[in-house]
Design a protein around this motif. Structure first.
Motif, short mmCIF file in Angstrom:
data_model
loop_
_atom_site.label_atom_id
_atom_site.label_comp_id
_atom_site.label_asym_id
_atom_site.label_seq_id
_atom_site.Cartn_x
_atom_site.Cartn_y
_atom_site.Cartn_z
N ILE A 163 5.86 26.01 -25.91
CA ILE A 163 5.30 25.45 -27.14
C ILE A 163 4.77 24.04 -26.89
O ILE A 163 3.67 23.68 -27.30
CB ILE A 163 6.36 25.44 -28.26
CG1 ILE A 163 6.67 26.87 -28.71
CG2 ILE A 163 5.89 24.60 -29.45
CD1 ILE A 163 7.83 26.98 -29.68
N VAL A 164 5.58 23.24 -26.20
CA VAL A 164 5.18 21.86 -25.91
C VAL A 164 3.96 21.85 -24.98
O VAL A 164 3.04 21.05 -25.16
CB VAL A 164 6.35 21.07 -25.29
CG1 VAL A 164 5.88 19.72 -24.80
CG2 VAL A 164 7.48 20.92 -26.29
N TYR A 165 3.97 22.74 -24.00
CA TYR A 165 2.84 22.79 -23.07
C TYR A 165 1.54 23.05 -23.82
O TYR A 165 0.53 22.36 -23.59
CB TYR A 165 3.06 23.88 -22.02
CG TYR A 165 1.91 23.96 -21.04
CD1 TYR A 165 1.92 23.20 -19.88
CD2 TYR A 165 0.79 24.77 -21.30
CE1 TYR A 165 0.85 23.24 -18.99
CE2 TYR A 165 -0.28 24.83 -20.41
CZ TYR A 165 -0.24 24.06 -19.26
OH TYR A 165 -1.30 24.09 -18.39
N ARG A 330 -2.74 22.98 -13.82
CA ARG A 330 -3.65 23.45 -14.86
C ARG A 330 -3.83 22.38 -15.94
O ARG A 330 -4.95 22.16 -16.42
CB ARG A 330 -3.10 24.74 -15.47
CG ARG A 330 -3.96 25.33 -16.57
CD ARG A 330 -3.46 26.69 -17.02
NE ARG A 330 -2.05 26.65 -17.41
CZ ARG A 330 -1.39 27.68 -17.94
NH1 ARG A 330 -2.02 28.84 -18.12
NH2 ARG A 330 -0.13 27.58 -18.28
N TYR A 331 -2.75 21.71 -16.30
CA TYR A 331 -2.83 20.67 -17.33
C TYR A 331 -3.64 19.47 -16.82
O TYR A 331 -4.44 18.90 -17.56
CB TYR A 331 -1.44 20.23 -17.76
CG TYR A 331 -1.45 19.12 -18.79
CD1 TYR A 331 -1.90 19.37 -20.09
CD2 TYR A 331 -1.04 17.83 -18.46
CE1 TYR A 331 -1.93 18.35 -21.04
CE2 TYR A 331 -1.07 16.81 -19.40
CZ TYR A 331 -1.51 17.08 -20.69
OH TYR A 331 -1.55 16.07 -21.62
N GLU A 333 -6.03 19.53 -14.62
CA GLU A 333 -7.43 19.94 -14.61
C GLU A 333 -8.00 19.93 -16.03
O GLU A 333 -9.16 19.57 -16.24
CB GLU A 333 -7.56 21.33 -13.99
CG GLU A 333 -7.28 21.33 -12.49
CD GLU A 333 -7.24 22.73 -11.90
OE1 GLU A 333 -7.17 23.70 -12.70
OE2 GLU A 333 -7.27 22.86 -10.66
N ARG A 334 -7.16 20.31 -16.99
CA ARG A 334 -7.59 20.31 -18.39
C ARG A 334 -7.90 18.88 -18.85
O ARG A 334 -8.94 18.63 -19.47
CB ARG A 334 -6.47 20.92 -19.24
CG ARG A 334 -6.57 20.68 -20.74
CD ARG A 334 -7.55 21.60 -21.38
NE ARG A 334 -7.41 21.60 -22.82
CZ ARG A 334 -8.42 21.65 -23.67
NH1 ARG A 334 -9.65 21.74 -23.20
NH2 ARG A 334 -8.23 21.66 -24.96
N LYS A 335 -7.02 17.93 -18.54
CA LYS A 335 -7.25 16.54 -18.93
C LYS A 335 -8.50 15.97 -18.27
O LYS A 335 -9.29 15.27 -18.91
CB LYS A 335 -6.03 15.68 -18.58
CG LYS A 335 -4.86 15.82 -19.50
CD LYS A 335 -3.77 14.78 -19.22
CE LYS A 335 -4.15 13.40 -19.72
NZ LYS A 335 -3.03 12.44 -19.61
N LEU A 336 -8.67 16.26 -17.00
CA LEU A 336 -9.84 15.75 -16.29
C LEU A 336 -11.12 16.36 -16.86
O LEU A 336 -12.15 15.68 -16.95
CB LEU A 336 -9.73 16.06 -14.80
CG LEU A 336 -8.67 15.26 -14.03
CD1 LEU A 336 -8.50 15.81 -12.62
CD2 LEU A 336 -9.05 13.78 -13.99
N LEU A 385 0.69 15.27 -8.44
CA LEU A 385 -0.28 15.55 -9.50
C LEU A 385 -0.62 14.27 -10.28
O LEU A 385 -1.77 14.08 -10.68
CB LEU A 385 0.27 16.61 -10.45
CG LEU A 385 0.31 18.04 -9.91
CD1 LEU A 385 1.04 18.96 -10.88
CD2 LEU A 385 -1.11 18.56 -9.67
N VAL A 386 0.38 13.43 -10.50
CA VAL A 386 0.13 12.15 -11.18
C VAL A 386 -0.83 11.31 -10.36
O VAL A 386 -1.78 10.71 -10.88
CB VAL A 386 1.45 11.39 -11.44
CG1 VAL A 386 1.16 9.97 -11.93
CG2 VAL A 386 2.30 12.13 -12.46
#
Length: 696
Positions: A163-165, A330-331, A333-336, A385-386
């Protein structure tokens, strides 16, 4: 249409689209606050959190109806206190915002994630004051969705995590997109309307921002109100003129820009208002955005933007890595992808961004955090990843807001918490920020002339200070036209008082040690870094009993999750007046790095001072080109920018009293001593010792 009218109309349209959703979610939360369908120990958490959300809604309604403007100062204070009370240090031990307490009461997995949820919901406070019905609705729906999972039976942890993701992923293109546009468009600056339109003699204006307000902010505003207009103008002029000169000295064209980002702490509105008018004369409009609070947009515990009092620095530290709950490739890549799309959509406006003008504060009690096992922390893969996101986002932003076209300025002032002599300290800091730049320029050039003869510089500590560093210098091809060090007067870094360079990494080696230092609002005791070929090879401090905790503290907050960092800058501070002021009032440990770095030699780990603009030629006032703009790592930008930049630059200063010697060694082996036993001994620099004589 005025800026405030445009802003209100824009927000009104967005709110109208979610009014029905907001009403439905609010009705559900009212029931959650009293119903008992969830079993212990979770019932108490959900009921208390529901009551908190209703408190936020009450504030929103007061603001929206205009009732807020009729409240007294005391009533506003009481509401402000209620909104922040449970994270204040005296209450934090029993707050669900505290992951340690939440885990103890709710269990390890559920405690962590529900503590995160509560911290995320607290971001709704600002939304109430900004009339962000859309944001409040999103947060309320997240709360309800997680609550529903507990109604019949205790859910699986992975269900809550998913849910949080999807909350973070789905709303990334709302929160992150809005965040970027707030940084680019003056029309969206909620704070600018308050600063420019409020009656600043009525201190109720401080509570309109929706930030935590303490005696610091109130007394700061009162103190500024007591100062002559001439003094306020001097403060504003130093701030804005430093910004303008920063463009001039680096050969950048300010006339191509139309937007300046003002970052400051509440209480200084009188100066900021004057600064806005100064910037307008330069053709610049301000963007003044709030420091982020959402896990989607914030960067650890670092405050970037305007903000009020920090209610509890331990709370901020506990939630600095909440992103670890859901961070994956995946997250990222989504932000970028969102970042790229929003900047591309707004590329013409992004090109108008001139850079930040920052007004920092200092004087708060030094903070050394408690490291809690219950708080989220990144795995090794997540740390990578950070770093990946920081690197790629930095490159992307530089594509639209070019480093070679932007600049900045930073100045700092004390807050009342610094002590009983606050007014005297404030006056002395104004004096420090307006010292005779011409005098320092001449004396610093004498130091640079000696340094330009050198192959390397030797810095040795005195007594308990174990510093013993050899700093390798660039070679000059044409000493008549070139120089290694920049003669830094009061422009981008106010106050005046340093010469600095980007060292050659190969051959730079030794130990950097400082007994006590305050970096990015965190205190370090006996910080020790070991260098080989200009890179950190070992590190430790004495903040914690366990060595692994000391190393992790440095790894997280100095190395910023990098295995190593290079020495990006070496400088010699010359502002002995600032040094003596710190001693005079016994506030050395409270001085901000902006001033502290001018009170001894300092060393920055991370990027160079010229990052993203190394190819722009920079000259000292004497006309010589500063050629030491690169090091072996920053040169990698020509192959792969990801290998050249670390998105961090942390200055570490050794105070004069901990110095045995700073000397420069020439090609023929001659040793030129610049400082000895904490005093300047190079002929032509004796004037810098005059303030030091006051200590005797």
């Amino acid at each position: 249409m005025t800026q405030s009218e445009w802003n209100r109309e824009w927000q009104s349209e967005r709110n109208a689209q979610c009014e029905e959703r907001h009403a439905l979610s609010l009705e559900r939360i009212r029931r959650i606050a009293v119903e008992e369908s969830v079993t212990d120990p979770f019932r108490d958490y959900f009921q208390k959190t529901a009551v908190f959300l209703l408190e936020i809604e009450s504030v929103r309604q007061k603001v929206a109806s205009g009732e807020w403007e009729t409240l007294s100062l005391e009533e506003m204070w009481e509401i402000n206190r209620r909104l922040y009370s449970d994270i204040l240090p005296e209450c934090y031990g029993g707050s669900y915002a505290n992951p340690e307490y939440a885990v103890r009461v709710l269990g390890e997995s559920y405690g962590q994630i529900l503590s995160f949820l509560y911290a995320e919901l607290r971001g709704g406070i600002a939304c109430a004051y900004e009339a962000r019905l859309d944001y409040l609705t999103i947060l309320q729906e997240l709360f309800i969705e997680i609550y529903n999972c507990f109604e019949e039976e205790i859910p699986e942890y992975k269900t809550l995590k998913e849910i949080v993701y999807w909350y973070a992923s789905d709303y990334c293109d709302v929160f992150l997109a809005d965040r970027i546009e707030e940084q680019l468009y003056p029309e969206l600056s909620f704070a600018a309307r308050i600063i420019m339109e409020s009656d600043l003699t009525d201190l109720r204006y401080l509570y309109r921002f929706g930030e935590y307000i303490t005696d610091n902010e109130i007394r700061t505003a009162k103190h500024l109100a007591s100062l002559p207009e001439e003094t306020l103008r001097k403060m504003a002029d130093v701030y804005t003129e430093g910004y303008r000169i920063g463009f001039v000295n680096t050969g950048k064209d300010l006339s191509k820009k139309s937007v300046v980002n003002i970052r400051y702490c509440l209480g200084f509105e009188r100066v900021v208002r004057l600064a806005v008018k100064n910037f307008e004369k330069m053709g610049l409009k301000p963007v003044i955005y709030r420091a982020a609070s959402s896990v989607i947009t914030k960067k650890e515990q670092i405050k970037i933007g305007y903000y009020g009092a920090i209610a509890n620095k331990q709370y901020e530290y506990d939630h600095r890595s909440d992103q670890a709950l859901f961070l994956d490739k995946r997250y990222v890549e989504r932000k970028l992808d969102v970042l790229k799309n929003v900047y591309e959509k707004n590329k013409e406006q992004a090109a108008q961004f001139a850079g930040p003008a920052v007004m920092e504060i200092f004087g708060e009690q030094p903070f050394s955090p408690e490291v809690k096992e219950e708080a989220f922390s990144y795995s090794g893969a997540q740390q990578e990843l950070v770093r990946l996101y920081d690197s790629k986002s930095g490159q992307l932003v530089n594509r639209y807001i070019k480093g070679e076209e932007r600049s900045f300025t930073i100045v700092a002032y004390p807050v009342p918490e610094i002590g009983e002599r606050y007014r005297e300290i404030f006056d002395d800091v104004i004096r420090i920020n307006t010292l005779d730049a011409g005098l320092y320029e001449r004396v610093q050039q004498t130091i640079i002339d000696a340094l330009d003869r050198g192959v390397y510089v030797r810095v040795k500590g005195k007594g308990a200070n174990q510093t013993d560093l050899k700093i390798q210098l660039h070679e000059l091809n044409d000493p008549e036209k070139e120089t290694i060090f920049e003669n830094c007067v009061a422009d981008v870094n106010i106050p005046v008082g340093e010469v600095f360079t980007s060292p050659v990494l190969s051959g730079t080696e030794g130990i950097l040690h400082v007994s006590r230092v305050y970096l990015n609002e965190l205190q370090y005791i006996d910080l020790k870094l070991t260098f080989a070929d200009g890179k950190i090879t070992d590190y430790t401090c004495a903040n914690f009993e366990k060595e692994e905790e000391n190393r992790k503290y440095i790894y997280d907050n100095v190395l910023h999750n990098h295995e190593t960092l290079p020495l990006g800058e070496f400088a010699i501070g010359t502002n002995t007046t600032a040094y003596v002021t710190g001693k005079k009032y016994q506030i050395e440990d409270k001085m901000p790095i902006l001033i502290a770095e001018k009170t001894g030699p300092h060393f920055a780990v991370g990027d160079t001072c010229y990052s993203w603009s190394e190819d722009i030629k920079v000259y000292n006032p004497n006309g010589k080109e500063i050629i030491a703009r690169d090091n072996e790592i920053s040169l990698l930008r020509k192959e792969d920018p990801a290998k050249a930049y670390f998105q961090c630059h942390t200055d570490i200063t050794i105070p004069y009293e901990e110095l045995e010697e700073i000397s420069v060694v020439t090609k023929n082996g001659e040793q030129i001593i610049l400082l000895e036993d904490g005093r300047f001994v190079l002929p032509g620099t004796e004037v810098l010792n005059e303030p030091l004589d006051q200590l005797n």
